[in-house]
Design a protein around this motif. Structure first.
Motif, PDB file in Angstrom:
ATOM      1  N   THR A 151       1.267   7.773   0.466  1.00 46.67           N
ATOM      2  CA  THR A 151      -0.037   6.776  -0.381  1.00 46.67           C
ATOM      3  C   THR A 151       1.221   6.616  -1.052  1.00 46.67           C
ATOM      4  OG1 THR A 151      -0.382   8.570  -1.969  1.00 46.67           O
ATOM      5  CG2 THR A 151      -2.020   8.099  -0.469  1.00 46.67           C
ATOM      6  N   ASP A 190      -0.855  -0.757  -4.024  1.00 45.75           N
ATOM      7  CA  ASP A 190      -1.816  -1.119  -3.528  1.00 45.75           C
ATOM      8  C   ASP A 190      -1.251  -3.202  -3.352  1.00 45.75           C
ATOM      9  OD1 ASP A 190      -2.459   1.219  -3.701  1.00 45.75           O
ATOM     10  OD2 ASP A 190      -3.684   0.282  -5.208  1.00 45.75           O
ATOM     11  N   TYR A 234      -4.368   1.953  -1.162  1.00 49.77           N
ATOM     12  CA  TYR A 234      -4.173   2.776  -0.660  1.00 49.77           C
ATOM     13  C   TYR A 234      -5.007   4.502  -1.414  1.00 49.77           C
ATOM     14  CZ  TYR A 234      -1.203   0.802   1.774  1.00 49.77           C
ATOM     15  OH  TYR A 234      -0.618  -0.335   2.175  1.00 49.77           O
ATOM     16  N   TYR A 243      -4.908   9.135  -0.567  1.00 57.85           N
ATOM     17  CA  TYR A 243      -4.722  10.271  -0.129  1.00 57.85           C
ATOM     18  C   TYR A 243      -5.988  10.655   0.490  1.00 57.85           C
ATOM     19  CZ  TYR A 243      -2.877  14.762  -0.078  1.00 57.85           C
ATOM     20  OH  TYR A 243      -2.257  16.137   0.890  1.00 57.85           O
TER      21      TYR A 243
END
Length: 211
Positions: free
Chosen positions: A38, A42, A48, A50
């Motif tokens: 991650t 963004d 993003y 996890y």
């Protein structure tokens, strides 16, 4: 409307996952890009998150709040078939049902539901994992599923044209597979269907709408 749909892509860091995530974003979907990696920033409708398929169902549920569609394109690359390709897929289904997500799209492989072809395959362990995961989705959930079964994946340039449901195991460009998955998200006529595909002669939107 596409912009109202929130799609969780499980396996967003993979070869197809990256393409699907970007294509969904370009079409205005709100995308949760789920993977163990991650560190991406963004951007453009993409957040993003996890996701570790070794985690419990309860942990997976946390990233499915207010999600409309779960798109499963994850795989272990043959390294952990039982825990990722099989049990990870099943746990994702269980999490989706717990979170009241109805729509579930599974990227699988050609002949995954044909026990004889699974048994004789040169990648039998992988095919076995997909056989049981796909059967679980169809028979042990109430999800509005679609299972996409491409043949061999290639790095050839995408053509935007495919053949669906002729049952033939032929080549598939990664881009074509990603485009078919995105089209499936938009077309509810694919619910409850297992769709085979390979590169072909029909434009993707038309092929999916008539699948």
């Amino acid at each position: 409307m596409a912009e109202q749909k929130r799609v969780l892509v499980i396996g967003s860091n993979g070869r197809i996952g990256q393409k699907v995530t970007n294509k969904l974003s370009e079409k205005g979907y709100q995308v949760l890009a789920g993977s163990r990696h991650t560190d991406n920033l963004d951007r453009d409708n993409i957040t993003y998150v996890y996701v570790d398929l070794l985690d419990s169902v309860d942990k997976l549920v946390k990233n499915m709040q207010a999600v409309d569609v779960v798109l499963f394109v994850a795989g272990s690359g043959g390294k952990d078939l039982m825990k990722i390709d099989l049990d990870g897929a099943v746990k994702t289904m269980e999490a989706a049902e717990t979170a009241h997500v109805k729509r579930f799209i599974m990227l699988s492989t050609i002949y995954s539901l044909d026990r004889e072809k699974v048994a004789s395959s040169s990648i039998r362990n992988y095919m076995t994992a997909k056989f049981y995961a796909d059967n679980w989705l169809m028979k042990n959930t109430q999800l509005d599923y679609t299972i996409l079964q491409p043949g061999a994946l290639t790095k050839e340039s995408s053509t935007g044209k495919v053949t669906l449901n002729d049952g033939q195991a032929s080549d598939n460009s990664l881009g074509n597979v990603a485009d078919v998955l995105v089209s499936i998200v938009a077309n509810d006529n694919t619910i409850g269907k297992v769709i085979t595909m390979h590169d072909g002669e029909t434009d993707i939107e038309s092929a999916v709408k008539n699948s």
